[in-house]
Design a protein around this motif. Structure first.
Motif, PDB file in Angstrom:
ATOM      1  N   ASN A 160       0.820  -1.217   0.000  1.00 19.38           N
ATOM      2  CA  ASN A 160       0.000   0.000   0.000  1.00 19.38           C
ATOM      3  C   ASN A 160       0.852   1.265   0.000  1.00 19.38           C
ATOM      4  O   ASN A 160       0.533   2.236  -0.690  1.00 19.38           O
ATOM      5  N   ALA A 161       1.907   1.282   0.778  1.00 21.83           N
ATOM      6  CA  ALA A 161       2.763   2.469   0.863  1.00 21.83           C
ATOM      7  C   ALA A 161       3.388   2.786  -0.493  1.00 21.83           C
ATOM      8  O   ALA A 161       3.431   3.951  -0.911  1.00 21.83           O
ATOM      9  N   ILE A 162       3.839   1.771  -1.192  1.00 22.68           N
ATOM     10  CA  ILE A 162       4.443   1.973  -2.512  1.00 22.68           C
ATOM     11  C   ILE A 162       3.380   2.387  -3.518  1.00 22.68           C
ATOM     12  O   ILE A 162       3.571   3.320  -4.296  1.00 22.68           O
ATOM     13  N   TRP A 163       2.242   1.714  -3.505  1.00 25.32           N
ATOM     14  CA  TRP A 163       1.149   2.009  -4.432  1.00 25.32           C
ATOM     15  C   TRP A 163       0.683   3.454  -4.285  1.00 25.32           C
ATOM     16  O   TRP A 163       0.577   4.197  -5.265  1.00 25.32           O
ATOM     17  N   GLU A 164       0.413   3.859  -3.060  1.00 27.59           N
ATOM     18  CA  GLU A 164      -0.110   5.207  -2.820  1.00 27.59           C
ATOM     19  C   GLU A 164       0.851   6.293  -3.294  1.00 27.59           C
ATOM     20  O   GLU A 164       0.430   7.332  -3.816  1.00 27.59           O
ATOM     21  N   ALA A 165       2.151   6.054  -3.151  1.00 28.00           N
ATOM     22  CA  ALA A 165       3.155   7.040  -3.545  1.00 28.00           C
ATOM     23  C   ALA A 165       3.212   7.248  -5.059  1.00 28.00           C
ATOM     24  O   ALA A 165       3.781   8.243  -5.528  1.00 28.00           O
ATOM     25  N   GLU A 166       2.616   6.368  -5.832  1.00 32.63           N
ATOM     26  CA  GLU A 166       2.634   6.464  -7.297  1.00 32.63           C
ATOM     27  C   GLU A 166       1.574   7.410  -7.860  1.00 32.63           C
ATOM     28  O   GLU A 166       1.547   7.647  -9.064  1.00 32.63           O
ATOM     29  N   PHE A 167       0.710   7.941  -6.997  1.00 29.47           N
ATOM     30  CA  PHE A 167      -0.397   8.778  -7.455  1.00 29.47           C
ATOM     31  C   PHE A 167      -0.425  10.097  -6.693  1.00 29.47           C
ATOM     32  O   PHE A 167      -0.048  10.141  -5.520  1.00 29.47           O
ATOM     33  N   PRO A 168      -0.903  11.160  -7.339  1.00 28.65           N
ATOM     34  CA  PRO A 168      -1.052  12.429  -6.615  1.00 28.65           C
ATOM     35  C   PRO A 168      -2.092  12.271  -5.498  1.00 28.65           C
ATOM     36  O   PRO A 168      -3.019  11.458  -5.619  1.00 28.65           O
ATOM     37  N   PRO A 169      -1.974  13.054  -4.433  1.00 28.68           N
ATOM     38  CA  PRO A 169      -2.961  12.979  -3.355  1.00 28.68           C
ATOM     39  C   PRO A 169      -4.379  13.175  -3.894  1.00 28.68           C
ATOM     40  O   PRO A 169      -4.628  14.039  -4.728  1.00 28.68           O
ATOM     41  N   GLY A 170      -5.291  12.335  -3.435  1.00 31.93           N
ATOM     42  CA  GLY A 170      -6.680  12.434  -3.836  1.00 31.93           C
ATOM     43  C   GLY A 170      -6.983  11.891  -5.222  1.00 31.93           C
ATOM     44  O   GLY A 170      -8.106  12.009  -5.700  1.00 31.93           O
ATOM     45  N   LYS A 171      -6.008  11.288  -5.901  1.00 30.94           N
ATOM     46  CA  LYS A 171      -6.198  10.804  -7.272  1.00 30.94           C
ATOM     47  C   LYS A 171      -5.954   9.298  -7.392  1.00 30.94           C
ATOM     48  O   LYS A 171      -5.524   8.806  -8.430  1.00 30.94           O
ATOM     49  N   LEU A 172      -6.228   8.563  -6.341  1.00 26.79           N
ATOM     50  CA  LEU A 172      -6.051   7.108  -6.384  1.00 26.79           C
ATOM     51  C   LEU A 172      -7.159   6.467  -7.218  1.00 26.79           C
ATOM     52  O   LEU A 172      -8.318   6.886  -7.143  1.00 26.79           O
ATOM     53  N   PRO A 173      -6.813   5.456  -8.013  1.00 28.72           N
ATOM     54  CA  PRO A 173      -7.857   4.761  -8.764  1.00 28.72           C
ATOM     55  C   PRO A 173      -8.692   3.877  -7.839  1.00 28.72           C
ATOM     56  O   PRO A 173      -8.288   3.580  -6.711  1.00 28.72           O
ATOM     57  N   ALA A 174      -9.851   3.459  -8.330  1.00 30.76           N
ATOM     58  CA  ALA A 174     -10.617   2.438  -7.611  1.00 30.76           C
ATOM     59  C   ALA A 174      -9.739   1.188  -7.547  1.00 30.76           C
ATOM     60  O   ALA A 174      -8.862   0.993  -8.395  1.00 30.76           O
ATOM     61  N   ARG A 175      -9.992   0.321  -6.544  1.00 32.19           N
ATOM     62  CA  ARG A 175      -9.088  -0.811  -6.398  1.00 32.19           C
ATOM     63  C   ARG A 175      -9.725  -1.927  -5.599  1.00 32.19           C
ATOM     64  O   ARG A 175     -10.507  -1.689  -4.683  1.00 32.19           O
ATOM     65  N   THR A 176      -9.350  -3.138  -5.951  1.00 32.48           N
ATOM     66  CA  THR A 176      -9.672  -4.322  -5.171  1.00 32.48           C
ATOM     67  C   THR A 176      -8.364  -5.043  -4.898  1.00 32.48           C
ATOM     68  O   THR A 176      -7.536  -5.171  -5.807  1.00 32.48           O
ATOM     69  N   THR A 177      -8.165  -5.489  -3.676  1.00 34.18           N
ATOM     70  CA  THR A 177      -6.975  -6.274  -3.342  1.00 34.18           C
ATOM     71  C   THR A 177      -7.441  -7.613  -2.797  1.00 34.18           C
ATOM     72  O   THR A 177      -8.307  -7.661  -1.923  1.00 34.18           O
ATOM     73  N   VAL A 178      -6.848  -8.669  -3.329  1.00 31.38           N
ATOM     74  CA  VAL A 178      -7.288 -10.018  -3.011  1.00 31.38           C
ATOM     75  C   VAL A 178      -6.099 -10.857  -2.552  1.00 31.38           C
ATOM     76  O   VAL A 178      -5.034 -10.815  -3.175  1.00 31.38           O
ATOM     77  N   GLY A 179      -6.297 -11.620  -1.503  1.00 30.94           N
ATOM     78  CA  GLY A 179      -5.305 -12.599  -1.087  1.00 30.94           C
ATOM     79  C   GLY A 179      -5.512 -13.877  -1.877  1.00 30.94           C
ATOM     80  O   GLY A 179      -6.641 -14.342  -2.016  1.00 30.94           O
ATOM     81  N   VAL A 180      -4.428 -14.413  -2.439  1.00 36.26           N
ATOM     82  CA  VAL A 180      -4.493 -15.624  -3.253  1.00 36.26           C
ATOM     83  C   VAL A 180      -3.490 -16.656  -2.737  1.00 36.26           C
ATOM     84  O   VAL A 180      -2.564 -16.316  -2.011  1.00 36.26           O
TER      85      VAL A 180
END
Length: 135
Positions: free
Chosen positions: A93-113
């Protein structure tokens, strides 16, 4: 009926299975889940754990988008798959969030496999909004 455009990129991340890197349908590009493959050897993942793997998956996704003429800033939806959900969720999550400007995160689903190709810890696929005239 919507025309489809299939992208198999010669200079994109080396594929680990028979698939298109992405398929455009109308104003959306559907990007196949990317693995954290070593750029020089698609038979193995980059070393270094979830942080290194997440960074490599993002680099591979950006490479596919560039090869298709699409932009990272236009990511609409992401699906993230983790084999060690409880252990790796916060670091990813920390790495993912840093890739986008604040407030501009895409919709997302995270699944454990229970497993991913090549023994990867993470895989991410995308839906991206594109211009109608995109190649």
């Amino acid at each position: 009926m919507t025309d489809l455009a299939h992208f198999v990129l010669g200079d994109g991340p080396k594929r680990v299975a028979p698939f298109s890197h992405a398929v455009r349908a109308g104003d959306f590009l559907f990007v196949t889940g990317q693995m954290p493959t070593d750029p020089g050897d698609n038979t193995r993942c980059v070393p270094g754990g979830i942080e290194a793997e997440t960074r490599q998956v993002i680099a591979n996704l950006k490479s596919v988008l560039a090869g298709c003429g699409a932009e990272w800033a236009r990511v609409v939806m992401a699906r993230i798959y983790l084999t060690e959900f409880a252990r790796d969720y916060a670091a990813m999550n920390a790495i993912w969030e840093a890739e986008f400007p604040p407030g501009k995160l895409p919709a997302r689903t995270t699944v454990g496999v229970t497993g991913l190709a090549l023994g990867a810890l993470v895989e991410i696929d995308l839906v991206v909004a594109v211009e109608s005239g995109m190649r």
